[in-house]
Enzyme design. Structure first.
Site, PDB file in Angstrom:
ATOM      1  N   GLY A  70    -128.641  54.764  26.105  1.00  9.27           N
ATOM      2  CA  GLY A  70    -127.575  55.086  25.170  1.00  9.27           C
ATOM      3  C   GLY A  70    -127.474  56.579  24.892  1.00  9.27           C
ATOM      4  N   SER A  71    -128.609  57.251  24.769  1.00 11.20           N
ATOM      5  CA  SER A  71    -128.586  58.682  24.441  1.00 11.20           C
ATOM      6  C   SER A  71    -127.865  59.477  25.523  1.00 11.20           C
ATOM      7  CB  SER A  71    -130.013  59.224  24.293  1.00 11.20           C
ATOM      8  OG  SER A  71    -130.704  58.531  23.275  1.00 11.20           O
ATOM      9  N   ASN A 151    -126.784  51.943  13.144  1.00  8.33           N
ATOM     10  CA  ASN A 151    -128.120  51.440  13.464  1.00  8.33           C
ATOM     11  C   ASN A 151    -129.026  51.304  12.242  1.00  8.33           C
ATOM     12  OD1 ASN A 151    -127.577  54.332  14.033  1.00  8.33           O
ATOM     13  ND2 ASN A 151    -129.805  54.472  14.117  1.00  8.33           N
ATOM     14  N   GLN A 179    -125.488  49.424  19.140  1.00  8.74           N
ATOM     15  CA  GLN A 179    -125.945  48.359  18.237  1.00  8.74           C
ATOM     16  C   GLN A 179    -124.999  47.165  18.231  1.00  8.74           C
ATOM     17  OE1 GLN A 179    -128.743  48.065  16.311  1.00  8.74           O
ATOM     18  NE2 GLN A 179    -129.565  49.997  17.020  1.00  8.74           N
ATOM     19  N   SER A 199    -126.703  50.381  25.699  1.00  7.03           N
ATOM     20  CA  SER A 199    -128.095  50.521  26.101  1.00  7.03           C
ATOM     21  C   SER A 199    -128.737  49.136  26.190  1.00  7.03           C
ATOM     22  CB  SER A 199    -128.820  51.380  25.064  1.00  7.03           C
ATOM     23  OG  SER A 199    -130.197  51.413  25.356  1.00  7.03           O
ATOM     24  N   HIS A 201    -131.828  47.949  26.207  1.00 10.88           N
ATOM     25  CA  HIS A 201    -132.981  47.487  25.418  1.00 10.88           C
ATOM     26  C   HIS A 201    -132.629  47.057  23.991  1.00 10.88           C
ATOM     27  CE1 HIS A 201    -134.191  51.008  22.793  1.00 10.88           C
ATOM     28  NE2 HIS A 201    -133.446  51.668  23.654  1.00 10.88           N
ATOM     29  N   THR A 237    -131.580  58.425  42.162  1.00  7.80           N
ATOM     30  CA  THR A 237    -131.617  57.100  42.790  1.00  7.80           C
ATOM     31  C   THR A 237    -131.510  56.021  41.723  1.00  7.80           C
ATOM     32  OG1 THR A 237    -132.964  58.013  44.542  1.00  7.80           O
ATOM     33  CG2 THR A 237    -132.979  55.615  44.330  1.00  7.80           C
ATOM     34  N   CYS A 324    -135.960  56.855  14.984  1.00  4.55           N
ATOM     35  CA  CYS A 324    -135.912  58.259  15.398  1.00  4.55           C
ATOM     36  C   CYS A 324    -136.284  59.194  14.261  1.00  4.55           C
ATOM     37  CB  CYS A 324    -134.521  58.596  15.898  1.00  4.55           C
ATOM     38  SG  CYS A 324    -133.805  57.253  16.821  1.00  4.55           S
TER      39      CYS A 324
HETATM   40  C1  LIG Z   1    -130.870  53.091  20.139  1.00  7.72           C
HETATM   41  C2  LIG Z   1    -129.589  53.805  19.925  1.00  7.72           C
HETATM   42  C3  LIG Z   1    -129.198  54.867  20.769  1.00  7.72           C
HETATM   43  C4  LIG Z   1    -130.094  55.408  21.835  1.00  7.72           C
HETATM   44  O1  LIG Z   1    -130.201  54.543  22.938  1.00  7.72           O
HETATM   45  P1  LIG Z   1    -131.399  54.783  23.977  1.00  7.72           P
HETATM   46  O2  LIG Z   1    -131.094  53.820  25.085  1.00  7.72           O
HETATM   47  O3  LIG Z   1    -132.647  54.449  23.258  1.00  7.72           O
HETATM   48  O4  LIG Z   1    -131.314  56.190  24.433  1.00  7.72           O
HETATM   49  C5  LIG Z   1    -127.971  55.455  20.544  1.00  7.72           C
HETATM   50  N1  LIG Z   1    -127.157  55.025  19.574  1.00  7.72           N
HETATM   51  C6  LIG Z   1    -127.477  54.010  18.754  1.00  7.72           C
HETATM   52  C7  LIG Z   1    -126.521  53.571  17.696  1.00  7.72           C
HETATM   53  C8  LIG Z   1    -128.709  53.376  18.897  1.00  7.72           C
HETATM   54  O5  LIG Z   1    -129.035  52.384  18.068  1.00  7.72           O
END
Ligand SMILES: *Cc1c(COP(=O)(O)O)cnc(C)c1O
Length: 396
Positions: A70-71, A151, A179, A199, A201, A237, A324
């Site tokens: 996500g970042s 989040n 989220q 993202s 995870h 890759t 974070c």
């Molecule tokens: C967790 C999160 C991210 C970051 O995602 P990553 O895959 O951990 O880099 C960005 N935005 C929100 C709202 C998140 O909850």
């Protein structure tokens, strides 16, 4: 009892994701850029996953760019719009005060490069007003970036309304939907979303993989330079097992969305009901427009860190603010944005649920929390002053 109530930080992998990934790790390890047959088979799998993810968002396969999460997707979306804007003398960006740091820190970097950013207010309930977005748009605005769901406090934003305004005013619209994915309706065409980050995870997929949807015709700028992967827009890759795991996890959460949301929100509502029995406690965020699994509370006279430690000793994994910001002593920027004073924002507790949690876990937490709060308040000089009437309660 061990209870994991920190699903906004990350989630456990689903069976669906694992079943897809494990064979892939041993069988589909070849490089999809290779011209030989096994390489091309890997390429086929990669493209199947891309098409699946696109379909889940109402997008085209050619609009999906795989990233490390996500970042990175947030960074690339914002930087791309900024580079486009800089060439046209459009150096104004609109965002909000409660974005994830992946967005906020990218914006701060752009401010140092001469961009101007308007950070919209999110009011007491943590919701952006579409009229405020509309009023902030200027001739030199190149981007509006507003998260789909927060989040920390779980507030869900009026994304389709904001999308309609941006489309009418011809300004790019990006949303960090990390989220929200798996819990809310997402259709990038109907909602006029130009760019969207997700993202894996956060919806029971593997860590270190995500994607950026960017509407056809949007010219992305690279964050990572190198080979010609992802149509030249993201070198490196491809992480095939993770990408396939993400596609499988996404399909799985969407197939069970209704039942999962019903189960999760019933647990959330019981948790809120139980925790709110504690005197001088506040629920942060919107009462209704919130993610099914999100709870966020402030307890008067309590310091968040010690609360987390005591919960941990009882086997309860929760968080204060976001993963974070934990470790830093600053109160959450989100809680400050919804108007909480510093001293109250310090005492926050976020408990976020998933469909893997149970009502028994909720009842266990409800049984443990009041004693912990009482114990901490008994030691708190702030609480003593409140009790003696030397200080006014902020939370009634
Ligand atoms: C967790 C999160 C991210 C970051 O995602 P990553 O895959 O951990 O880099 C960005 N935005 C929100 C709202 C998140 O909850």
């Amino acid at each position: 009892m061990n209870v994991y109530f920190d699903n906004a930080a990350t989630t456990a992998m689903s069976r669906a994701a694992l079943d897809e990934m494990i064979p892939t790790l041993t069988e589909t390890w070849q490089n999809p850029s290779s011209l030989h047959t096994p390489g091309q088979l890997a390429k086929e799998k990669l493209e199947e996953a891309r098409a699946q993810i696109a379909e889940c968002l109402g997008a085209l396969p050619g609009e999906i760019y795989f990233t490390s999460g996500g970042s990175e997707a947030d960074n690339q979306a914002i930087v791309s719009a900024a580079r486009w804007g800089a060439k046209r003398d459009k150096k104004h960006i609109i965002s909000t005060k409660m974005e994830h740091h992946a967005v906020l820190h990218t914006l701060q970097k752009l401010e140092k490069e001469g961009f101007e950013v308007t950070y919209l207010d999110v009011y007491e309930d943590g919701i952006v007003h579409t009229e405020d977005v509309e009023a902030a748009i200027r001739p030199d605005t190149c981007l509006v970036t507003v998260m789909y769901a927060n989040n920390e406090i779980g507030s869900i934003q009026p994304i389709a309304e904001i999308g309609a305004v941006c489309s009418e005013k011809k300004v790019f619209f990006h949303t960090d939907a990390v989220q929200a994915v798996g819990h809310v309706d997402i259709d990038v065409r109907k909602q006029n979303i130009d760019m969207l980050s997700l993202s894996a995870h956060k919806f029971h997929g593997p860590k270190g993989i995500g994607c950026l949807y960017a509407r056809k015709g949007i010219l992305l700028s690279n964050i990572i330079e190198g080979g010609a992967q992802e149509r030249g827009k993201r070198a490196g890759t491809e992480n095939i097992p993770a990408i396939l795991g993400m596609a499988a996890a996404l399909k799985d959460v969407l197939a069970h969305r209704e039942e999962n949301n019903a189960k999760i929100s019933a647990m959330r509502d019981r948790l809120i009901e139980g925790v709110m029995q504690i005197p001088h406690t506040k629920l942060n965020g919107h009462a209704v427009k919130r993610l099914p699994g999100n709870t966020n509370f402030c307890f008067e006279g309590i310091e968040g860190e010690s609360l987390l430690l005591l919960l941990d000793m009882k086997g309860i994994a929760a968080s204060s603010g976001s993963a974070c910001t934990s470790g830093s002593l600053d109160p959450s920027h989100v809680l400050l944005a919804i108007g909480l004073p510093h001293e109250v924002a310090h005492g926050s507790l976020r408990m976020t649920l998933s469909e893997y949690n149970t009502m028994e876990e909720v009842e266990y937490v409800i049984s443990q929390l009041p004693g912990i709060i009482e114990y901490l308040r008994d030691m708190s000089p702030v609480w003593e002053a409140l009790q003696k009437g030397e200080k006014q309660y902020v939370i009634q």
